[in-house]
Motif scaffolding. Structure first.
Motif, PDB file in Angstrom:
ATOM      1  N   UNK A   1      13.533 -30.777 -17.960  1.00  0.00           N
ATOM      2  CA  UNK A   1      14.407 -29.933 -18.764  1.00  0.00           C
ATOM      3  C   UNK A   1      14.081 -30.107 -20.248  1.00  0.00           C
ATOM      4  N   UNK A   2      14.233 -29.055 -21.044  1.00  0.00           N
ATOM      5  CA  UNK A   2      14.033 -29.195 -22.486  1.00  0.00           C
ATOM      6  C   UNK A   2      15.125 -30.071 -23.098  1.00  0.00           C
ATOM      7  N   UNK A   3      14.855 -30.563 -24.284  1.00  0.00           N
ATOM      8  CA  UNK A   3      15.832 -31.432 -24.957  1.00  0.00           C
ATOM      9  C   UNK A   3      17.061 -30.669 -25.415  1.00  0.00           C
ATOM     10  N   UNK A   4      16.862 -29.415 -25.827  1.00  0.00           N
ATOM     11  CA  UNK A   4      17.953 -28.647 -26.425  1.00  0.00           C
ATOM     12  C   UNK A   4      18.117 -27.299 -25.730  1.00  0.00           C
ATOM     13  N   UNK A   5      19.300 -26.716 -25.875  1.00  0.00           N
ATOM     14  CA  UNK A   5      19.544 -25.364 -25.377  1.00  0.00           C
ATOM     15  C   UNK A   5      18.982 -24.346 -26.359  1.00  0.00           C
ATOM     16  N   UNK A   6      18.865 -23.112 -25.914  1.00  0.00           N
ATOM     17  CA  UNK A   6      18.391 -22.046 -26.792  1.00  0.00           C
ATOM     18  C   UNK A   6      19.493 -21.678 -27.787  1.00  0.00           C
ATOM     19  N   UNK A   7      19.169 -21.510 -29.069  1.00  0.00           N
ATOM     20  CA  UNK A   7      20.193 -21.132 -30.053  1.00  0.00           C
ATOM     21  C   UNK A   7      20.974 -19.888 -29.650  1.00  0.00           C
ATOM     22  N   UNK A   8      20.299 -18.944 -28.978  1.00  0.00           N
ATOM     23  CA  UNK A   8      20.968 -17.697 -28.596  1.00  0.00           C
ATOM     24  C   UNK A   8      22.082 -17.930 -27.583  1.00  0.00           C
ATOM     25  N   UNK A   9      22.006 -19.027 -26.831  1.00  0.00           N
ATOM     26  CA  UNK A   9      23.032 -19.306 -25.824  1.00  0.00           C
ATOM     27  C   UNK A   9      24.306 -19.865 -26.442  1.00  0.00           C
ATOM     28  N   UNK A  10      24.229 -20.347 -27.701  1.00  0.00           N
ATOM     29  CA  UNK A  10      25.405 -20.880 -28.397  1.00  0.00           C
ATOM     30  C   UNK A  10      26.193 -21.821 -27.483  1.00  0.00           C
ATOM     31  N   UNK A  11      25.518 -22.863 -27.039  1.00  0.00           N
ATOM     32  CA  UNK A  11      26.103 -23.776 -26.060  1.00  0.00           C
ATOM     33  C   UNK A  11      27.423 -24.357 -26.552  1.00  0.00           C
ATOM     34  N   UNK A  12      28.455 -24.056 -25.808  1.00  0.00           N
ATOM     35  CA  UNK A  12      29.807 -24.514 -26.129  1.00  0.00           C
ATOM     36  C   UNK A  12      30.479 -24.936 -24.824  1.00  0.00           C
ATOM     37  N   UNK A  13      30.199 -26.162 -24.354  1.00  0.00           N
ATOM     38  CA  UNK A  13      30.687 -26.570 -23.030  1.00  0.00           C
ATOM     39  C   UNK A  13      32.203 -26.561 -22.950  1.00  0.00           C
ATOM     40  N   UNK A  14      32.698 -26.033 -21.837  1.00  0.00           N
ATOM     41  CA  UNK A  14      34.134 -25.931 -21.637  1.00  0.00           C
ATOM     42  C   UNK A  14      34.697 -27.079 -20.811  1.00  0.00           C
ATOM     43  N   UNK A  15      33.823 -27.865 -20.194  1.00  0.00           N
ATOM     44  CA  UNK A  15      34.302 -28.944 -19.343  1.00  0.00           C
ATOM     45  C   UNK A  15      33.178 -29.907 -19.022  1.00  0.00           C
ATOM     46  N   UNK A  16      33.572 -31.043 -18.457  1.00  0.00           N
ATOM     47  CA  UNK A  16      32.636 -31.957 -17.807  1.00  0.00           C
ATOM     48  C   UNK A  16      32.867 -31.810 -16.306  1.00  0.00           C
ATOM     49  N   UNK A  17      31.846 -31.390 -15.587  1.00  0.00           N
ATOM     50  CA  UNK A  17      31.927 -31.269 -14.138  1.00  0.00           C
ATOM     51  C   UNK A  17      31.276 -32.501 -13.531  1.00  0.00           C
ATOM     52  N   UNK A  18      32.071 -33.345 -12.916  1.00  0.00           N
ATOM     53  CA  UNK A  18      31.620 -34.607 -12.333  1.00  0.00           C
ATOM     54  C   UNK A  18      31.408 -34.386 -10.840  1.00  0.00           C
ATOM     55  N   UNK A  19      30.168 -34.550 -10.396  1.00  0.00           N
ATOM     56  CA  UNK A  19      29.824 -34.325  -8.999  1.00  0.00           C
ATOM     57  C   UNK A  19      29.461 -35.653  -8.356  1.00  0.00           C
TER      58      UNK A  19
END
Length: 211
Positions: A23-41
């Motif tokens: 996986x890349x180190x960072x998300x794409x700027x266009x995705x504007x990563x704003x996580x809404x939760x932590x999903x623990x599996x």
């Protein structure tokens, strides 16, 4: 060592090449990563159909804010037996995502297994993209590995990464919102032998596109 390679009823031979992509180190700027939760599996091994082994995923949305993913991962990794109590309906193997989130995978402590030393704990079957990013490993001594760093310590049972993007999806085969992953694990025998296994859950979206 007499251990069967775990296989689940959801695994099929892929018609495309498994890239085992990091996986890349960072998300794409266009995705504007704003996580809404932590999903623990929590990944468990169901031995009720022995000698055939089956993996079961127990996902739960934890109360910790998404911005505290690092401290949460360290807490889980350093605790002898810990998982969230707000468990959702278990899935046979795959994990459903509905929004941008941090996805943390914990290997059940009742089995003698770990993420494979010297390898990334999780890779993607498709080519590298920014759909998923920022993989890190958490260790029992309360430390985190660096981005892009393979497992460096024994006993690693926790990894996490960001889920930034999924196409609009639907239930059933041929879901365009599916993203097939590889989890790289080792089963440990009492005599020190190790059996390395790669299994491939689907981290999928069955609704509108993410983001």
């Amino acid at each position: 060592m007499n251990i069967q390679t775990p296989i689940t009823e959801t695994q099929t031979l892929s018609s495309f090449r498994n890239e085992f992509a990091a996986m890349p180190r960072d998300s794409a700027p266009a995705d504007k990563f704003n996580p809404q939760s932590i999903l623990h599996v929590l990944l468990k091994i169901d031995t009720s159909a022995a000698p055939r082994l089956r993996f079961v995923a127990l996902p739960s949305v934890v109360p910790d804010p998404p911005g505290e993913i690092e401290s949460y991962a360290k807490k889980v990794a350093a605790t002898v037996a810990f998982h969230s109590q707000s468990t959702l309906l278990p899935s046979p193997f795959d994990v459903l995502v509905t929004q941008q989130c941090w996805l943390m995978v914990e290997l059940d402590r009742s089995a003698n297994w770990q993420f494979t030393e010297g390898e990334l704990g999780c890779t993607t079957k498709g080519k590298t993209s920014t759909n998923n990013f920022g993989l890190r490993h958490a260790y029992a001594d309360g430390t985190l590995g660096e981005l892009d760093e393979p497992v460096t310590k024994p006993g690693c049972r926790v990894v996490y990464f960001g889920v930034a993007r999924r196409a609009a999806g639907r239930p059933g085969p041929g879901n365009p919102g599916s993203e097939f992953m590889n989890f790289h694990v080792q089963f440990l025998a009492d005599n020190g032998e190790r059996l390395s296994v790669i299994f491939d859950p689907d981290i999928k979206n069955e609704g509108p596109s993410i983001p």
